[in-house]
Design an enzyme around this catalytic site. Structure first.
Site, PDB file in Angstrom:
ATOM      1  N   GLU A  33       0.974  -1.113   0.100  1.00 25.00           N
ATOM      2  CA  GLU A  33      -0.041  -0.062  -0.049  1.00 25.00           C
ATOM      3  C   GLU A  33       0.936   1.258  -0.008  1.00 25.00           C
ATOM      4  O   GLU A  33       1.855   1.236   0.635  1.00 25.00           O
ATOM      5  CB  GLU A  33      -0.921  -0.185   1.130  1.00 25.00           C
ATOM      6  CG  GLU A  33      -2.133   0.452   1.107  1.00 25.00           C
ATOM      7  CD  GLU A  33      -3.178  -0.595   0.058  1.00 25.00           C
ATOM      8  OE1 GLU A  33      -3.239  -0.051  -0.977  1.00 25.00           O
ATOM      9  OE2 GLU A  33      -3.700  -1.229   0.578  1.00 25.00           O
ATOM     10  N   HIS A  34       0.576   2.252  -0.849  1.00 22.84           N
ATOM     11  CA  HIS A  34       1.446   3.397  -0.946  1.00 22.84           C
ATOM     12  C   HIS A  34       2.553   3.171  -1.443  1.00 22.84           C
ATOM     13  O   HIS A  34       3.533   3.988  -1.208  1.00 22.84           O
ATOM     14  CB  HIS A  34       1.290   4.525   0.474  1.00 22.84           C
ATOM     15  CG  HIS A  34       0.065   4.914   0.808  1.00 22.84           C
ATOM     16  ND1 HIS A  34      -0.244   6.148   0.028  1.00 22.84           N
ATOM     17  CD2 HIS A  34      -1.038   4.431   1.333  1.00 22.84           C
ATOM     18  CE1 HIS A  34      -1.519   6.490   0.490  1.00 22.84           C
ATOM     19  NE2 HIS A  34      -2.239   5.453   1.358  1.00 22.84           N
ATOM     20  N   ASP A  36       2.853   2.073  -4.803  1.00 17.08           N
ATOM     21  CA  ASP A  36       2.860   2.311  -6.327  1.00 17.08           C
ATOM     22  C   ASP A  36       3.492   3.647  -6.929  1.00 17.08           C
ATOM     23  O   ASP A  36       4.460   3.544  -7.775  1.00 17.08           O
ATOM     24  CB  ASP A  36       1.471   2.073  -6.995  1.00 17.08           C
ATOM     25  CG  ASP A  36       0.318   2.880  -6.454  1.00 17.08           C
ATOM     26  OD1 ASP A  36       0.795   3.728  -5.609  1.00 17.08           O
ATOM     27  OD2 ASP A  36      -0.659   2.979  -7.111  1.00 17.08           O
ATOM     28  N   GLY A 120     -16.306   5.137  -2.934  1.00 20.04           N
ATOM     29  CA  GLY A 120     -16.030   5.667  -1.991  1.00 20.04           C
ATOM     30  C   GLY A 120     -15.437   4.929  -0.816  1.00 20.04           C
ATOM     31  O   GLY A 120     -15.051   5.055   0.307  1.00 20.04           O
ATOM     32  N   SER A 124     -11.895   1.239  -5.752  1.00 21.47           N
ATOM     33  CA  SER A 124     -11.535   1.662  -7.102  1.00 21.47           C
ATOM     34  C   SER A 124     -12.695   1.881  -8.154  1.00 21.47           C
ATOM     35  O   SER A 124     -12.302   1.412  -9.293  1.00 21.47           O
ATOM     36  CB  SER A 124     -10.238   0.799  -7.616  1.00 21.47           C
ATOM     37  OG  SER A 124      -9.058   1.388  -7.088  1.00 21.47           O
ATOM     38  N   SER A 126     -13.837   4.614  -9.443  1.00 22.95           N
ATOM     39  CA  SER A 126     -13.221   5.469 -10.299  1.00 22.95           C
ATOM     40  C   SER A 126     -12.336   4.808 -11.414  1.00 22.95           C
ATOM     41  O   SER A 126     -12.363   5.049 -12.498  1.00 22.95           O
ATOM     42  CB  SER A 126     -12.391   6.568  -9.730  1.00 22.95           C
ATOM     43  OG  SER A 126     -11.556   6.089  -8.613  1.00 22.95           O
ATOM     44  N   ASP A 170      -4.187   0.849  -9.434  1.00 19.27           N
ATOM     45  CA  ASP A 170      -5.985   0.616  -9.919  1.00 19.27           C
ATOM     46  C   ASP A 170      -6.164   0.333 -11.300  1.00 19.27           C
ATOM     47  O   ASP A 170      -6.802  -0.694 -11.707  1.00 19.27           O
ATOM     48  CB  ASP A 170      -6.650   1.656  -8.952  1.00 19.27           C
ATOM     49  CG  ASP A 170      -6.373   2.126  -7.873  1.00 19.27           C
ATOM     50  OD1 ASP A 170      -5.728   1.054  -6.927  1.00 19.27           O
ATOM     51  OD2 ASP A 170      -6.782   2.944  -7.066  1.00 19.27           O
ATOM     52  N   TYR A 220      -3.176  12.612   0.707  1.00 17.92           N
ATOM     53  CA  TYR A 220      -2.537  11.417  -0.461  1.00 17.92           C
ATOM     54  C   TYR A 220      -1.519  12.260  -1.187  1.00 17.92           C
ATOM     55  O   TYR A 220      -0.249  11.705  -1.188  1.00 17.92           O
ATOM     56  CB  TYR A 220      -3.594  11.019  -1.316  1.00 17.92           C
ATOM     57  CG  TYR A 220      -3.024   9.987  -2.306  1.00 17.92           C
ATOM     58  CD1 TYR A 220      -3.224   8.598  -1.967  1.00 17.92           C
ATOM     59  CD2 TYR A 220      -2.545  10.280  -3.547  1.00 17.92           C
ATOM     60  CE1 TYR A 220      -2.817   7.460  -2.882  1.00 17.92           C
ATOM     61  CE2 TYR A 220      -2.111   9.502  -4.436  1.00 17.92           C
ATOM     62  CZ  TYR A 220      -2.388   7.863  -4.024  1.00 17.92           C
ATOM     63  OH  TYR A 220      -1.773   7.045  -4.996  1.00 17.92           O
TER      64      TYR A 220
HETATM   65  C1  GLA Z   1      -5.220   4.678  -4.196  1.00 20.12           C
HETATM   66  C2  GLA Z   1      -4.423   5.062  -5.445  1.00 20.12           C
HETATM   67  C3  GLA Z   1      -3.296   3.983  -5.627  1.00 20.12           C
HETATM   68  C4  GLA Z   1      -2.435   3.717  -4.453  1.00 20.12           C
HETATM   69  C5  GLA Z   1      -3.465   3.411  -3.402  1.00 20.12           C
HETATM   70  C6  GLA Z   1      -2.544   3.244  -1.961  1.00 20.12           C
HETATM   71  O1  GLA Z   1      -6.218   3.698  -4.380  1.00 20.12           O
HETATM   72  O2  GLA Z   1      -5.192   5.264  -6.309  1.00 20.12           O
HETATM   73  O3  GLA Z   1      -2.560   4.325  -6.880  1.00 20.12           O
HETATM   74  O4  GLA Z   1      -1.328   4.497  -4.227  1.00 20.12           O
HETATM   75  O5  GLA Z   1      -4.222   4.468  -3.091  1.00 20.12           O
HETATM   76  O6  GLA Z   1      -1.803   2.062  -2.087  1.00 20.12           O
END
Ligand code: GLA
Length: 391
Positions: A33-34, A36, A120, A124, A126, A170, A220
Site C-alpha cells: 500500500e502506498h 505504487d 468511496g 476503485s 473510479s 488501480d 494523499y
Molecule cells: C489509491 C491510489 C493507488 C494507490 C493506493 C494506495 O487507491 O489510487 O494508486 O496509491 O491508493 O496504495
C-alpha cells in the site's frame, strides 16, 4: 435480470441501438500500500464487483452519457472538454481527453453505465470507470492500443482531469486482472507476475467503515511530496537513488539524521513495505497463509503509525480482528482515512466473524458496518459485442 442486462436495457430504451458491453471490475489490494507511486511493489486482484458500460459509436463529435446509479445524464463534445462539478463525468471526460491528446481517431459515442462497486469504499470504482472506458473506446474505434498504454492513459486521466495524483495500481489491475490470481506489479519496470490465490477455505472479506474523511486526497498528495522530500535527501548521499524503491533500510538509516523525522517515518514505512510484498509473494508460493497474514498486520501497523493514513474506525476494526484465530490477516486497504479493511477469514466463520465485527462497530461508533465478501475475478473484458468487438 443481471446487472449487464439492466444496463443494456436502459441503453436500448435511450438510444435504440445495439451496444458493446464491457465489464470493468473493482479491486482489492492484499499487500503493498502506498508503494505504487514510490515505484515499488503491489499485490492487487480484480474482484467480482464491477461496472458494466454499454457503448456505441456516433458519427459526430458529440458524447451522451448516462449514469444509472445516479440517474444523471451528461453531454459534451470531444472538442470542448472541461471538468464539471457533477463529479462522475470527469472520470469519463478525462479518458476522452487522453485519447484526444494522443491524437487517436475517436468519434462521439453513447454510453450508459451502472454497477455494484460501492463508491468511496476504496474498491476503485473510479479506476473501473476510467479503465473500462479506455478499454471500450479502444475496441469501439478499432484502435489496437496495447493494454499497458490503456492503463497509463486511464491513470493519466485521473491525474490530469480529476486532479488526484494516484499511482498506477488501480488502473493496472483493472485491465490485467485474472480469475483466482493476484498480480504482483513492479511499479518501476511495470512488469508483472500472477500468483494463484487458491485458498479454498479462505474468503477475502471487506469491512466498510462507511467513513470517508475529507482529508483523503489532500493528504494523499502530501504523502507523495513527503516521499519525494525523502528521496531528495537520500540522493545527496546515494546519487543513484531515484525513488524509494532504490533504497534499503540500511541506506535510509544512514540518512536519518539529515531528514525531517516525519519524512523519515514515511520513507521507512515504504521501504519496509516493499520488502514485505516480496516476502509475502514467497508465502503465497509456499501456501503459508499464516505468514502472509502476519505481514498484513505489520503493513497496517506501518500505515497507521509511520505513514499515518489510517483512522480510528479502521484501527478499531483491525484491532478487533487481531486476536481472532479464524482471521489470518487484517489491515486497512487503499488510500486510507476511511474506506475498508481487508480481511482473510476462514470461510466457515465469515458470518460469525462479520456479525461480531458489526455489533462491536455499532457499539463503538454507532455506524452500521457493511461487509463485502469478494471473489477474485478477471480484469476488464467484453461481455457482449453486437459485432463491435470484431477487431
Ligand atoms: C489509491 C491510489 C493507488 C494507490 C493506493 C494506495 O487507491 O489510487 O494508486 O496509491 O491508493 O496504495
Amino acid at each position: 435480470m443481471t446487472l449487464a442486462q439492466s444496463v443494456e436495457q436502459v441503453f436500448q430504451e435511450k438510444f435504440k441501438e445495439q451496444a458493446l458491453l464491457v465489464r470493468s471490475p473493482g479491486r482489492v489490494n492484499l499487500i503493498g500500500e502506498h508503494t505504487d507511486y514510490n515505484k515499488g511493489f503491489v499485490l492487487p486482484a480484480a474482484i467480482d464487483k464491477s461496472i458494466t458500460l454499454a457503448i456505441s459509436p456516433r458519427n459526430d463529435r458529440h458524447c451522451s452519457m448516462f449514469a444509472m446509479d445516479m440517474n444523471e445524464a451528461h453531454e459534451f463534445s470531444i472538442d470542448d472538454l472541461h471538468s464539471t462539478p457533477k463529479g462522475w463525468p470527469n472520470y469519463l471526460m478525462g479518458v476522452v481527453d487522453q485519447f484526444v491528446k494522443a491524437q487517436y481517431p475517436i468519434q462521439g459515442f453513447h454510453c450508459v453505465f451502472g454497477g455494484d462497486i460501492p463508491i468511496g469504499a476504496g474498491m476503485s470504482s473510479s479506476a473501473a470507470l476510467e479503465a473500462g472506458l479506455a478499454f471500450a473506446l479502444n475496441t469501439l474505434f478499432h484502435l489496437h492500443i496495447d493494454r499497458l498504454t490503456l492503463v497509463k492513459m486511464a491513470q493519466k486521466a485521473e491525474n490530469v482531469f480529476v486532479g488526484v495524483q494516484c499511482g498506477i495500481m488501480d488502473q493496472y489491475i483493472n485491465i490485467f486482472g485474472k480469475q483466482d490470481n493476484v498480480l504482483r506489479i513492479d511499479c518501476r519496470t511495470l512488469e508483472y507476475q500472477y500468483y494463484p490465490f487458491a485458498f479454498h477455505n479462505i474468503s477475502v472479506v471487506l469491512f466498510d467503515t462507511r467513513v470517508s474523511h475529507s482529508l483523503a486526497s489532500s493528504e494523499y498528495n502530501r504523502r507523495r511530496e513527503e516521499c519525494s522530500e525523502g528521496v531528495a535527501v537520500i540522493k545527496k548521499m546515494y546519487p543513484e537513488v531515484n525513488s524509494l524503491r532504490d533504497v534499503t533500510c540500511d541506506m535510509l538509516h544512514q540518512c536519518r539524521d539529515r531528514m525531517d523525522p516525519t519524512v523519515y517515518r514515511r520513507c521507512k514505512y515504504v521501504v519496509e513495505e516493499n520488502e514485505r510484498v516480496l516476502h509475502a509473494c514467497g508465502d503465497l508460493e509456499k501456501g503459508d497463509l499464516k505468514s502472509f497474514g502476519a505481514a498484513m498486520k505489520k503493513t497496517h501497523a506501518g500505515l497507521s503509525g509511520d505513514y499515518e493514513v489510517s483512522c480510528k474506525e479502521l484501527d478499531f476494526l483491525v484491532d478487533l480482528m487481531s486476536s481472532d484465530p479464524q482471521v489470518y490477516g487484517s489491515r486497512m486497504m487503499g488510500g486510507g482515512f476511511g474506506g475498508c479493511t481487508i480481511n482473510l477469514i476462514e470461510k466457515n466463520h465469515v458470518e460469525e466473524v462479520s456479525s461480531f465485527a458489526a455489533v462491536r462497530y455499532k457499539q463503538k461508533f454507532n455506524i452500521d458496518l457493511k461487509t463485502y465478501i469478494t471473489s477474485i475475478g478477471p480484469g476488464t473484458r467484453i461481455i457482449a459485442g453486437s459485432g463491435h468487438e470484431k477487431d
